[in-house]
Enzyme design. Structure first.
Site, short mmCIF file in Angstrom:
data_model
loop_
_atom_site.label_atom_id
_atom_site.label_comp_id
_atom_site.label_asym_id
_atom_site.label_seq_id
_atom_site.Cartn_x
_atom_site.Cartn_y
_atom_site.Cartn_z
N LYS A 137 0.86 -1.19 0.00
CA LYS A 137 0.00 0.00 0.00
C LYS A 137 0.89 1.23 0.00
O LYS A 137 1.70 1.43 0.91
CB LYS A 137 -0.90 -0.02 1.23
CG LYS A 137 -1.74 1.24 1.35
CD LYS A 137 -2.74 1.11 2.48
CE LYS A 137 -3.50 2.40 2.67
NZ LYS A 137 -4.45 2.32 3.78
N LYS B 273 -2.23 -1.55 -3.82
CA LYS B 273 -3.08 -0.37 -3.75
C LYS B 273 -2.24 0.90 -3.81
O LYS B 273 -1.26 0.96 -3.10
CB LYS B 273 -3.85 -0.42 -2.44
CG LYS B 273 -4.68 0.80 -2.18
CD LYS B 273 -5.41 0.66 -0.88
CE LYS B 273 -6.03 2.00 -0.56
NZ LYS B 273 -6.27 2.17 0.82
C1 PBG Z 1 -7.15 3.16 5.39
C2 PBG Z 1 -7.61 3.12 3.99
C3 PBG Z 1 -7.50 4.14 3.04
C4 PBG Z 1 -8.10 3.66 1.87
C5 PBG Z 1 -8.56 2.37 2.15
N1 PBG Z 1 -8.22 2.06 3.46
C6 PBG Z 1 -6.98 5.51 3.13
C7 PBG Z 1 -5.62 5.86 3.52
O1 PBG Z 1 -4.72 5.04 3.63
O2 PBG Z 1 -5.44 7.04 3.74
C8 PBG Z 1 -8.22 4.41 0.59
C9 PBG Z 1 -9.23 3.91 -0.37
C10 PBG Z 1 -9.49 4.82 -1.52
O3 PBG Z 1 -8.82 5.85 -1.73
O4 PBG Z 1 -10.43 4.50 -2.26
N2 PBG Z 1 -8.16 2.79 6.28
#
Ligand code: PBG
Length: 324
Positions: A196, A249
């Site tokens: 991520k 992601k």
């Molecule tokens: C964290 C989380 C995020 C997203 C999914 N889980 C945000 C982040 O890391 O700031 C982002 C998902 C998206 O942008 O569609 N709980």
């Protein structure tokens, strides 16, 4: 004058020829729909930076989930927006927190639909970081693991079918696997947000759940967009620690990472087509600059072609309708 011996155009001439020779196929079986749940009743609040996506109270969430199930979507990924945020994100660990209540309602109403929960603290803390903040204003990794353990058990007790930890803490998957197993939840799979990245593409999501960090940013725990080998190390650790599905992601700017993960590991690979990837196409379509439906299909196809087995996408409903 030399004429070509092999003419690739021959197989592109008609719809049916193209259908027969198509290499990558989309199916509703591959989709997960993210949904946002908040307090209240009969609330269906459109997220201004994510047209077509809503913050839903539990009753409305159930209706949305029923519709998703009817469309043949296998699962939803739940994000909670608590009524109250505090430094420890207490709503996240409570059996009466927004997500456990939503999970119980979903499992009662649509038991066959997979109910997957995002496991993280940024939606629940008043500072917007993904865990416990220490005196040095850093996220304390190991204390956060303990908090995540409590959260995952609250989701499991409520009946979640799968958990998706997204906090990028070290040792997270191993800790959560052990926690689940010790409490008799050994059959709940973990879909880990393994690679991520610290990405600007999460902007609209942070509006949706109010989780933009109050100070600093997430670069100390999420990954540097410049790194690919590091993603392989992250995925290796999650596999060793017991992840069942590994996720990359965002998706679009990281198609190379999806492909590498698919080639190097033998677990199902998920890709998260995140909020910014969705919203930028929505916005351009609204301006009349491009065709949303074609952009959506091409985007999701590209993520599949890169190697994703599972795609988490805000377009899951629209795609399901088209694919039927
Ligand atoms: C964290 C989380 C995020 C997203 C999914 N889980 C945000 C982040 O890391 O700031 C982002 C998902 C998206 O942008 O569609 N709980």
């Amino acid at each position: 004058m030399q004429y070509p011996e092999y003419r690739p155009r021959r197989l592109r001439r008609t719809d049916n020829l193209r259908r027969l020779t198509r290499e990558t196929r989309l199916s509703v079986d591959q989709l997960i729909l993210p949904l946002f749940v908040l307090e209240g009743e009969k609330v269906r609040q459109e997220i201004s930076s994510m047209p077509g996506q809503y913050q839903l109270s539990v009753d409305e969430l159930v209706r949305e989930a029923e519709q998703a199930a009817k469309l043949g979507i296998p699962g939803v990924l739940l994000f909670g927006i608590p009524g109250h945020k505090d430094p420890s994100g207490s709503d996240a660990v409570s059996d009466e927190g927004i997500v456990p209540r939503a999970v119980r309602a979903l499992k009662r109403a649509v038991p066959e639909l997979l109910c997957i929960t995002d496991v993280c603290f940024c939606e629940y803390t008043d500072h917007g970081h993904c865990g416990w903040i220490d005196e040095a204003r850093e996220v304390d990794n190991d204390r956060t693991l303990e908090m995540l353990g409590e959260q995952v058990l609250a989701h499991a007790r409520a009946g979640a079918d799968m958990v998706a930890p997204s906090g990028m803490m070290d040792g997270m998957v191993g800790y959560l696997r052990e926690t689940l197993d010790e409490d008799g939840f050994e059959s709940i799979p973990i879909m880990s947000y393994s690679a991520k990245y610290a990405s600007a593409f999460y902007g609209p999501f942070r509006d949706a759940v109010g989780s933009a960090p109050r100070f600093g940013d997430r670069r100390a725990y999420q990954m540097d967009p410049a790194n690919a080998l590091e993603a392989m190390r992250e995925v290796t650790l999650d596999v060793q620690e017991g992840a069942d599905i590994v996720m990359v992601k965002p998706a679009l700017a990281y198609l190379d990472i999806i492909r590498r993960v698919k080639d190097e590991f033998d677990l199902p690979v998920a890709a998260y087509n995140v909020s910014g990837e969705y919203s930028m196409i929505k916005a351009a379509a609204r301006l009349g600059w491009l065709d949303e439906q074609r952009m959506m299909l091409e985007t999701v196809l590209a993520i599949r072609r890169a190697g994703a087995d599972i795609i988490i996408t805000y377009w899951a409903r629209d795609l399901a309708r088209i694919l039927h």
